[in-house]
Design an enzyme around this catalytic site. Sequence first.
Site, PDB file in Angstrom:
ATOM      1  N   TYR A 150       2.983   4.831   0.629  1.00  0.00           N
ATOM      2  CA  TYR A 150       3.661   5.436   1.937  1.00  0.00           C
ATOM      3  C   TYR A 150       2.471   6.513   2.535  1.00  0.00           C
ATOM      4  O   TYR A 150       1.530   7.067   1.947  1.00  0.00           O
ATOM      5  CB  TYR A 150       4.647   6.387   1.526  1.00  0.00           C
ATOM      6  CG  TYR A 150       5.804   5.656   0.759  1.00  0.00           C
ATOM      7  CD1 TYR A 150       6.732   4.512   1.580  1.00  0.00           C
ATOM      8  CD2 TYR A 150       6.298   5.528  -0.601  1.00  0.00           C
ATOM      9  CE1 TYR A 150       7.757   3.567   1.082  1.00  0.00           C
ATOM     10  CE2 TYR A 150       7.489   4.954  -1.107  1.00  0.00           C
ATOM     11  CZ  TYR A 150       7.995   3.928  -0.332  1.00  0.00           C
ATOM     12  OH  TYR A 150       9.043   3.288  -0.883  1.00  0.00           O
ATOM     13  N   PHE A 190       6.768   1.733  -4.233  1.00  0.00           N
ATOM     14  CA  PHE A 190       7.929   1.696  -3.727  1.00  0.00           C
ATOM     15  C   PHE A 190       8.714   3.256  -3.988  1.00  0.00           C
ATOM     16  O   PHE A 190       9.895   3.578  -3.740  1.00  0.00           O
ATOM     17  CB  PHE A 190       8.711   0.616  -4.416  1.00  0.00           C
ATOM     18  CG  PHE A 190       8.626  -0.592  -3.822  1.00  0.00           C
ATOM     19  CD1 PHE A 190       9.176  -0.948  -2.869  1.00  0.00           C
ATOM     20  CD2 PHE A 190       8.009  -1.578  -4.530  1.00  0.00           C
ATOM     21  CE1 PHE A 190       8.645  -2.322  -2.327  1.00  0.00           C
ATOM     22  CE2 PHE A 190       7.538  -2.794  -4.003  1.00  0.00           C
ATOM     23  CZ  PHE A 190       8.071  -3.171  -2.797  1.00  0.00           C
ATOM     24  N   HIS A 223      11.083  -9.698   0.835  1.00  0.00           N
ATOM     25  CA  HIS A 223      10.845  -8.091   0.710  1.00  0.00           C
ATOM     26  C   HIS A 223      12.040  -7.524   0.960  1.00  0.00           C
ATOM     27  O   HIS A 223      12.781  -7.838   2.020  1.00  0.00           O
ATOM     28  CB  HIS A 223       9.664  -7.881   1.756  1.00  0.00           C
ATOM     29  CG  HIS A 223       9.086  -6.486   1.389  1.00  0.00           C
ATOM     30  ND1 HIS A 223       9.559  -5.422   1.960  1.00  0.00           N
ATOM     31  CD2 HIS A 223       8.016  -6.361   0.805  1.00  0.00           C
ATOM     32  CE1 HIS A 223       8.853  -4.256   1.334  1.00  0.00           C
ATOM     33  NE2 HIS A 223       7.756  -4.790   0.733  1.00  0.00           N
ATOM     34  N   ASP A 241       0.907  -1.213   0.055  1.00  0.00           N
ATOM     35  CA  ASP A 241      -0.022  -0.129  -0.009  1.00  0.00           C
ATOM     36  C   ASP A 241       0.819   1.245  -0.064  1.00  0.00           C
ATOM     37  O   ASP A 241       2.135   1.005   0.060  1.00  0.00           O
ATOM     38  CB  ASP A 241      -1.128  -0.047   0.993  1.00  0.00           C
ATOM     39  CG  ASP A 241      -0.464   0.044   2.521  1.00  0.00           C
ATOM     40  OD1 ASP A 241       0.815  -0.142   2.620  1.00  0.00           O
ATOM     41  OD2 ASP A 241      -0.985   0.543   3.411  1.00  0.00           O
TER      42      ASP A 241
END
Length: 226
Positions: A69, A80, A189, A67
């Site tokens: 920032y 990202f 991740h 989701d």
Amino acid sequence: MNLPELLPPTWRAELTPFLDAAATEKLSAFVTEQYATQTVYPPVEDLFAAYRWCEPEQTRVLLLGQDPYHGPGQAHGLSFSVREGVRVPPSLRNVYKELAEDVGVAPSRSGDLTGWAKQGILLLNSVLTVKAGAAASHKNKGWEVFTDATIRALNARDERIVFLLWGAYARKKAELVTNPAHTVIESGHPSPMNGGRDFFGARMFSAANKALADAGREPINWDPRA
């Protein structure tokens, strides 16, 4: 706010067969209410930036985040990525570190990944909005169904697409990619909370380019400044 009407026409046509009308209407009502009553990121004009920068027929890679920032000035509709001038987040710093090790791209001072999007990388989050200061606040409100439809639409295309799935959440989406024309590359991740486990050394950038080249598609220039 009618969410499909905000999509670029090409994406609207691609997604419509995979969208549930009732679920999309309910999601549209929720998103409209949230933008009207809360501080929500990204700004509404950037809500579908990932789709705007990367047309379906241009898509060579899908990079799935979770989701947006949730800090002010960060999210601008690309997973990202942060706006020019915003400090590079820790996860993206780790991406840049692996990028340097894998394909020799020196880390960028900027966290803006628009250069990737322009090359055919769909920088998609599974959930496309978030309440300011409240991570995952719009989880399970309907976005997952909408973005799963995006994955299914890309899966239906015949030209190879590489699906980069980082972390346990994204890796669950591998089951949506059933077309043997495509390639799924999974890893850990990049978040520091993961400690780089199964991410550093995974060499997913060079692997993605090999998969594209093997299918006769142009590889990605992984330098986001390109």
